[in-house]
Write a protein that holds these residues in place. Structure first.
Motif, PDB file in Angstrom:
ATOM      1  N   ARG A 129       0.838  -1.212   0.000  1.00 20.54           N
ATOM      2  CA  ARG A 129       0.000   0.000   0.000  1.00 20.54           C
ATOM      3  C   ARG A 129       0.868   1.254   0.000  1.00 20.54           C
ATOM      4  O   ARG A 129       0.541   2.243  -0.643  1.00 20.54           O
ATOM      5  N   ASN A 151       1.069   4.258  -2.957  1.00 16.94           N
ATOM      6  CA  ASN A 151       0.989   5.695  -2.665  1.00 16.94           C
ATOM      7  C   ASN A 151       2.203   6.442  -3.216  1.00 16.94           C
ATOM      8  O   ASN A 151       2.076   7.538  -3.763  1.00 16.94           O
ATOM      9  N   GLN A 195       2.288   9.322  -6.157  1.00 15.71           N
ATOM     10  CA  GLN A 195       2.942  10.614  -5.930  1.00 15.71           C
ATOM     11  C   GLN A 195       3.974  10.905  -7.032  1.00 15.71           C
ATOM     12  O   GLN A 195       4.032  12.019  -7.560  1.00 15.71           O
TER      13      GLN A 195
END
Length: 149
Positions: free
Chosen positions: A38, A42, A46
């Motif tokens: 996870r 992320n 980004q």
């Protein structure tokens, strides 16, 4: 300079992409770079939003660099994950000369990180200590990757 875990993971993910000649699935990046899945998702989001990588869904999809590895400096990745640099707070009058030293140190650090590219790190030769153990990696420009400045 302190580097957060997020930045270390982002650099690892970018190096994994730089070392591949085709799109790489997030799961593979997470496993090979030992990034919690996870967290990896992320970080990749980004990096994609910052324009450093591209992505495509599907079995033939994955992530890849938006520019050649020789055009992406370590500083580019660090700026995405760490954000803007905080302003150097002035020292007390007794220690005022340290303000200039810290400013020069930060400028040197930025110059080094802007000079070393992902391609330099991938092309780096491992350094060994007197017992033959790994120490760090030296880039093709002579800078030591992973060295704290």
């Amino acid at each position: 300079m302190r580097i957060s875990a997020r930045t270390q993971y982002a650099l690892g993910a970018m190096l994994a992409l730089a070392a591949s000649d085709r799109p790489v699935h997030a799961e593979r990046i997470a496993v090979t770079q030992e990034i919690p899945r996870r967290f990896c998702d992320n970080i990749l989001l980004q990096l994609r939003r910052a324009g450093l990588i591209h992505s495509q869904r599907g079995p033939d999809g994955g992530y890849w660099l938006a520019r050649p590895a020789k055009e992406i400096a370590l500083a580019d990745v660090i700026r995405v994950t760490e954000g803007a640099e905080p302003v150097i707070r002035p020292f007390s009058p007794a220690a005022a000369p340290l303000t200039e030293i810290w400013s020069r140190l930060r400028n040197h650090e930025n110059a080094l990180l802007n000079e070393i590219t992902l391609a330099d790190v991938i092309a780096a030769e491992p350094l060994t200590d007197e017992n033959g153990g790994p120490v760090a990696r030296r880039s093709s420009r002579g800078a030591v990757a992973g060295e704290s400045v």
